[in-house]
Design a protein around this motif. Structure first.
Motif, PDB file in Angstrom:
ATOM      1  N   SER A   1       0.845  -1.197   0.000  1.00 37.62           N
ATOM      2  CA  SER A   1       0.000   0.000   0.000  1.00 37.62           C
ATOM      3  C   SER A   1       0.876   1.240   0.000  1.00 37.62           C
ATOM      4  O   SER A   1       2.076   1.178   0.281  1.00 37.62           O
ATOM      5  CB  SER A   1      -0.884  -0.005   1.250  1.00 37.62           C
ATOM      6  N   ALA A   2       0.260   2.368  -0.288  1.00 32.75           N
ATOM      7  CA  ALA A   2       0.993   3.637  -0.257  1.00 32.75           C
ATOM      8  C   ALA A   2       1.559   3.878   1.137  1.00 32.75           C
ATOM      9  O   ALA A   2       2.690   4.349   1.285  1.00 32.75           O
ATOM     10  CB  ALA A   2       0.085   4.783  -0.680  1.00 32.75           C
ATOM     11  N   ARG A   3       0.784   3.547   2.164  1.00 35.25           N
ATOM     12  CA  ARG A   3       1.253   3.740   3.546  1.00 35.25           C
ATOM     13  C   ARG A   3       2.441   2.826   3.852  1.00 35.25           C
ATOM     14  O   ARG A   3       3.409   3.250   4.474  1.00 35.25           O
ATOM     15  CB  ARG A   3       0.106   3.474   4.533  1.00 35.25           C
ATOM     16  N   GLU A   4       2.378   1.587   3.401  1.00 32.62           N
ATOM     17  CA  GLU A   4       3.489   0.661   3.625  1.00 32.62           C
ATOM     18  C   GLU A   4       4.748   1.164   2.921  1.00 32.62           C
ATOM     19  O   GLU A   4       5.836   1.158   3.494  1.00 32.62           O
ATOM     20  CB  GLU A   4       3.119  -0.731   3.116  1.00 32.62           C
ATOM     21  N   GLN A   5       4.606   1.629   1.693  1.00 28.17           N
ATOM     22  CA  GLN A   5       5.760   2.159   0.960  1.00 28.17           C
ATOM     23  C   GLN A   5       6.326   3.405   1.646  1.00 28.17           C
ATOM     24  O   GLN A   5       7.540   3.564   1.746  1.00 28.17           O
ATOM     25  CB  GLN A   5       5.381   2.468  -0.483  1.00 28.17           C
ATOM     26  N   GLU A   6       5.432   4.272   2.102  1.00 25.59           N
ATOM     27  CA  GLU A   6       5.866   5.486   2.791  1.00 25.59           C
ATOM     28  C   GLU A   6       6.646   5.128   4.064  1.00 25.59           C
ATOM     29  O   GLU A   6       7.722   5.679   4.320  1.00 25.59           O
ATOM     30  CB  GLU A   6       4.654   6.350   3.142  1.00 25.59           C
TER      31      GLU A   6
ATOM     32  N   GLU B   1      15.417   5.385   5.485  1.00 26.21           N
ATOM     33  CA  GLU B   1      16.204   6.579   5.816  1.00 26.21           C
ATOM     34  C   GLU B   1      16.709   6.503   7.254  1.00 26.21           C
ATOM     35  O   GLU B   1      17.858   6.835   7.539  1.00 26.21           O
ATOM     36  CB  GLU B   1      15.385   7.853   5.592  1.00 26.21           C
ATOM     37  N   TYR B   2      15.864   6.076   8.162  1.00 24.02           N
ATOM     38  CA  TYR B   2      16.245   5.921   9.574  1.00 24.02           C
ATOM     39  C   TYR B   2      17.382   4.898   9.699  1.00 24.02           C
ATOM     40  O   TYR B   2      18.373   5.143  10.385  1.00 24.02           O
ATOM     41  CB  TYR B   2      15.028   5.471  10.387  1.00 24.02           C
TER      42      TYR B   2
ATOM     43  N   LEU C   1      18.380  -2.521  15.869  1.00 26.88           N
ATOM     44  CA  LEU C   1      17.094  -1.958  15.490  1.00 26.88           C
ATOM     45  C   LEU C   1      16.020  -2.376  16.493  1.00 26.88           C
ATOM     46  O   LEU C   1      15.835  -3.548  16.771  1.00 26.88           O
ATOM     47  CB  LEU C   1      16.693  -2.421  14.086  1.00 26.88           C
ATOM     48  N   SER C   2      15.361  -1.391  17.032  1.00 25.95           N
ATOM     49  CA  SER C   2      14.265  -1.620  17.965  1.00 25.95           C
ATOM     50  C   SER C   2      13.024  -0.952  17.376  1.00 25.95           C
ATOM     51  O   SER C   2      13.079   0.193  16.929  1.00 25.95           O
ATOM     52  CB  SER C   2      14.604  -1.020  19.326  1.00 25.95           C
ATOM     53  N   LEU C   3      11.918  -1.675  17.371  1.00 22.05           N
ATOM     54  CA  LEU C   3      10.716  -1.165  16.719  1.00 22.05           C
ATOM     55  C   LEU C   3      10.163   0.102  17.358  1.00 22.05           C
ATOM     56  O   LEU C   3       9.687   0.985  16.662  1.00 22.05           O
ATOM     57  CB  LEU C   3       9.635  -2.242  16.678  1.00 22.05           C
ATOM     58  N   ARG C   4      10.208   0.194  18.667  1.00 23.79           N
ATOM     59  CA  ARG C   4       9.602   1.351  19.337  1.00 23.79           C
ATOM     60  C   ARG C   4      10.292   2.664  18.933  1.00 23.79           C
ATOM     61  O   ARG C   4       9.626   3.590  18.476  1.00 23.79           O
ATOM     62  CB  ARG C   4       9.597   1.153  20.851  1.00 23.79           C
TER      63      ARG C   4
ATOM     64  N   ALA D   1      10.291   7.527  15.489  1.00 20.95           N
ATOM     65  CA  ALA D   1      11.051   8.392  14.577  1.00 20.95           C
ATOM     66  C   ALA D   1      10.379   8.554  13.222  1.00 20.95           C
ATOM     67  O   ALA D   1      10.537   9.595  12.578  1.00 20.95           O
ATOM     68  CB  ALA D   1      12.460   7.842  14.393  1.00 20.95           C
ATOM     69  N   ILE D   2       9.633   7.554  12.782  1.00 18.54           N
ATOM     70  CA  ILE D   2       9.046   7.628  11.447  1.00 18.54           C
ATOM     71  C   ILE D   2       7.548   7.938  11.471  1.00 18.54           C
ATOM     72  O   ILE D   2       6.892   7.901  10.427  1.00 18.54           O
ATOM     73  CB  ILE D   2       9.319   6.346  10.627  1.00 18.54           C
ATOM     74  N   GLY D   3       7.022   8.240  12.650  1.00 20.12           N
ATOM     75  CA  GLY D   3       5.623   8.643  12.751  1.00 20.12           C
ATOM     76  C   GLY D   3       4.647   7.489  12.651  1.00 20.12           C
ATOM     77  O   GLY D   3       3.597   7.606  12.016  1.00 20.12           O
ATOM     78  N   SER D   4       4.995   6.380  13.280  1.00 16.44           N
ATOM     79  CA  SER D   4       4.121   5.219  13.240  1.00 16.44           C
ATOM     80  C   SER D   4       4.077   4.607  14.637  1.00 16.44           C
ATOM     81  O   SER D   4       4.395   5.263  15.624  1.00 16.44           O
ATOM     82  CB  SER D   4       4.654   4.205  12.213  1.00 16.44           C
TER      83      SER D   4
END
Length: 188
Positions: free
Chosen positions: A9-14, A21-22, A31-34, A39-42
């Protein structure tokens, strides 16, 4: 009957682009998900939903990084109808590899390559091997007589030299010295 994954989806690609970039600046090893999600607004939950797991996200990030490399290979490989020659292509590769704007990608590549060697069963999978194959194919296409054992050995040596010089550059930042070494090697 095998199922194929639907197009992202567009959201997944975004979110993948933001995560990419992160990861170029923060790496993948710890890498930690939280923190990534913040940082990426999710949220971690959204990332898990979209990518299935942290390993799924790492695989997607590795595929994204590889897409950048493959784009270069296609660009260099399609420049001429006639093989440009191994030395010409090696110089083009070196110029591309050492560009300041690509340093984060190159560090990402080194990390992923190393992880694929020590954790081949993880999301890193066959990353190292596939990147070797990709680059060797480009170098092979640059040779006038690519099927000989001598040609195979020469392109392997050129790849090893470029990657070794790249590692040295990333460790020291000494572009002048590493470029001189690449040029010296390519004169032979």
């Amino acid at each position: 009957m095998p199922t194929t994954k639907p197009a992202p989806s567009a959201r997944e690609q975004e979110l993948l682009e933001r995560a990419y970039e992160y990861s170029l600046t923060h790496g993948l090893a710890d890498l930690s998900l939280r923190p990534l999600a913040t940082a990426i607004g999710s949220s971690p939950r959204v990332l898990l939903f979209l990518f299935g797991s942290k390993d799924g996200l790492i695989r997607a990030l590795l595929q994204r990084a590889r897409a950048d490399e493959l784009a270069l290979l296609r660009q260099i490989g399609s420049a001429d109808a006639e093989p440009a020659g191994l030395t010409v292509v090696a110089r083009e590769l070196w110029t591309w590899l050492v560009a300041v704007e690509r340093r984060p990608l190159m560090k990402f590549w080194v990390e992923a390559y190393g992880r694929s060697l020590v954790a081949p069963e993880g999301p890193w999978g066959d990353y190292g091997r596939s990147t070797v194959d990709d680059w060797l194919e480009l170098l092979k296409a640059s040779q006038a007589d690519p099927e000989t054992a001598a040609s195979a050995a020469r392109r392997t040596a050129v790849l090893a030299m470029l990657r070794g010089a790249l590692l040295d550059l990333l460790a020291t930042g000494d572009l002048e010295r590493t470029t001189a070494a690449v040029e010296d090697y390519l004169r032979d």
